[in-house]
Write an enzyme that holds these catalytic residues in place. Structure first.
Site, PDB file in Angstrom:
ATOM      1  N   GLU A   8     -15.480  -3.983  -0.306  1.00  7.82           N
ATOM      2  CA  GLU A   8     -15.849  -3.693  -1.701  1.00  7.82           C
ATOM      3  C   GLU A   8     -14.900  -4.413  -2.657  1.00  7.82           C
ATOM      4  O   GLU A   8     -15.332  -4.960  -3.684  1.00  7.82           O
ATOM      5  CB  GLU A   8     -15.822  -2.174  -1.953  1.00  7.82           C
ATOM      6  CG  GLU A   8     -16.914  -1.380  -1.237  1.00  7.82           C
ATOM      7  CD  GLU A   8     -16.646  -1.159   0.261  1.00  7.82           C
ATOM      8  OE1 GLU A   8     -15.522  -1.422   0.732  1.00  7.82           O
ATOM      9  OE2 GLU A   8     -17.576  -0.721   0.958  1.00  7.82           O
ATOM     10  N   GLU A  14      -6.025  -5.824   3.968  1.00  7.41           N
ATOM     11  CA  GLU A  14      -5.867  -6.854   2.923  1.00  7.41           C
ATOM     12  C   GLU A  14      -7.024  -6.826   1.930  1.00  7.41           C
ATOM     13  O   GLU A  14      -7.490  -7.862   1.457  1.00  7.41           O
ATOM     14  CB  GLU A  14      -5.654  -8.241   3.539  1.00  7.41           C
ATOM     15  CG  GLU A  14      -4.356  -8.270   4.337  1.00  7.41           C
ATOM     16  CD  GLU A  14      -3.810  -9.646   4.611  1.00  7.41           C
ATOM     17  OE1 GLU A  14      -4.068 -10.563   3.830  1.00  7.41           O
ATOM     18  OE2 GLU A  14      -3.122  -9.776   5.631  1.00  7.41           O
ATOM     19  N   THR A  72       0.818  -1.218   0.000  1.00  6.04           N
ATOM     20  CA  THR A  72       0.000   0.000   0.000  1.00  6.04           C
ATOM     21  C   THR A  72       0.854   1.272   0.000  1.00  6.04           C
ATOM     22  O   THR A  72       1.904   1.326   0.643  1.00  6.04           O
ATOM     23  CB  THR A  72      -0.894   0.005   1.267  1.00  6.04           C
ATOM     24  OG1 THR A  72      -1.610  -1.230   1.300  1.00  6.04           O
ATOM     25  CG2 THR A  72      -1.853   1.164   1.279  1.00  6.04           C
TER      26      THR A  72
END
Ligand SMILES: Cc1cc2nc3c(=O)[nH]c(=O)nc-3n(C[C@H](O)[C@H](O)[C@H](O)COP(=O)(O)OP(=O)(O)OC[C@H]3O[C@@H](n4cnc5c(N)ncnc54)[C@H](O)[C@@H]3O)c2cc1C
Length: 385
Positions: free
Chosen positions: A372, A368, A131
């Site tokens: 959605e 993780e 990320t």
């Protein structure tokens, strides 16, 4: 009588792990849960103790210093830890499923021999960085870049929200080595703490999971030898998706554990708390909540162990791990919410455990891959057919 645990049929190995981890969690975690939470303290020495019990390399073969167990035992251990403290379950999951498992799945023999024994023993804590500040769900558009210079890569950029971003002695980091928008334009590197140009940035001050450290990884002209690359150049993103398929089973287990912990506390309290001269558990409004909570936890557990079983059999778990993670994480939030409700005003205070389960549970629908994104993964598989 222990009514709260809804058992799937357990093997001897699972029972042994469950008993051992439950005992460990009661002795070494429960007494400290709120202190660690309030101070946002990541208890490093606890993870070293867990290493001695084999919990830091559950899936790592014994030849590399691990415990060499299956996903069933792994999931069982995370559930038992998370019942007591979700932060510890999350950190164990990130260390085992992300950093360690990435090296186990895609490392060469030299890399496995150097890193797996240190990670599996708990001597080293592992981090895994995908990320970035501007690319979370859309991780494939990452901006951290590795530029080739002879036998080295020069890395620049920032990863954020990384579990063990400060304390991890080693991080597997996925960076761009090719064109933006190319899913084969990213590569994974193993980077050790102390490598010049690699430092930890801001530590997050979080709603929940506060004893699990979350921080930035900052790369400023960080020189990494090509031998630190995992697999081939361009394979990093595809490797990450495979690592996340397994990782999501561990977040499903984390969710089951948190939900179970919240349920156990609420069940006990409902029998002790009297209103209108009766235990509140005798009111249908409360007992039906308990029935719904227990049923949903059992469904979460079954989906989680089903994904674990498929993983053990070496089958694709892309859809199944996403389903388990999606369902179990949403259930954990619902169950923790109902637990606070059953505790009434006391549930809103830090004198009782319900509020912490509620805060911790929310991470499970985000980390993780958000709920959605799990639906995207599941629907992609369904629509391929
Ligand atoms: C405590 C904690 C620990 C973490 N540990 C790690 C770690 O160790 N390593 C690591 O790499 N990352 C880690 N993460 C990061 C985590 O995986 C991301 O936060 C997560 O993937 C979501 O990314 P984001 O926060 O940027 O949200 P965004 O991607 O900005 O999403 C914001 C909202 O938009 C929705 N959304 C985005 N795209 C779509 C779409 N296509 N369709 C529908 N809705 C969409 C999301 O579901 C969400 O509701 C951690 C995060 C936390 C909070």
């Amino acid at each position: 009588m222990e009514q709260a645990t809804i058992e799937v049929v357990q093997s001897e190995g699972q029972k042994m792990i469950a008993d051992m981890v439950r005992d460990f969690a009661e002795k070494f975690i429960r007494p400290h849960v709120m202190r660690w939470d309030e101070a946002q303290e990541f208890p490093v020495t606890l993870f070293q103790q867990m290493g001695k019990l084999g919990l830091m390399g559950v899936l790592v073969p014994e030849v590399y210093g691990g415990t060499g167990l299956s996903y069933h035992e792994y999931v069982t251990a995370i559930i038992e830890l998370s019942r007591v403290d979700g932060s510890i379950g999350l950190s164990m999951a990130a260390h085992n499923s992300l950093c360690t498992n990435h090296i186990l799945q895609f490392g060469n023999e030299t890399q496995k021999q150097r890193y797996l024994p240190e990670l599996a023993s708990g001597n080293w804590i592992g981090a895994w960085g995908l990320t970035e500040p501007n690319t979370g769900s859309d991780a494939g558009n990452m901006r951290t870049v590795a530029r080739r210079e002879g036998d080295y890569y020069i890395i620049n950029g920032t990863k954020n929200f990384i579990t063990h971003g400060k304390t991890g002695q080693v991080a597997v980091v996925i960076v761009r080595t090719g064109e933006a928008g190319d899913s084969h334009g990213m590569s994974a590197f193993i980077i050790e703490r102390g490598t010049p140009g690699f430092s930890a940035g801001k530590k997050e001050n979080k709603l929940g999971m506060r004893a699990s450290e979350t921080a930035e990884l900052v790369f400023s002209d960080c020189r990494v030898h090509k031998s630190q690359m995992l697999g081939k150049e361009g394979d990093g993103f595809v490797q990450s998706l495979k690592v996340l398929d397994g990782g999501r089973i561990s977040i499903a287990a984390l969710s089951v554990g948190i939900a179970q912990g919240a349920f156990d506390a609420a069940l006990k309290y409902s029998k002790e708390r009297h209103q209108f001269n009766k235990p509140i558990s005798t009111f249908q409004g409360i007992s039906f909540k308990l029935a719904d909570m227990a049923t949903r936890i059992e469904a979460s557990r079954l989906l989680t162990f089903r994904a674990a079983e498929l993983k053990n059999l070496g089958k694709s778990v892309n859809k199944e791990s996403a389903m388990a993670k999606l369902f179990a994480s949403e259930v954990a939030v619902e169950v923790a919410n109902e637990a606070v409700q059953i505790f009434g005003g006391y549930g809103y205070t830090k004198d009782f455990p319900a509020e912490k389960f509620y805060r911790d549970a929310k991470l499970c629908t985000i980390g993780e891959g958000t709920s959605e994104i799990q639906k995207l993964v599941i629907s992609r598989v369904l629509l391929q057919k």
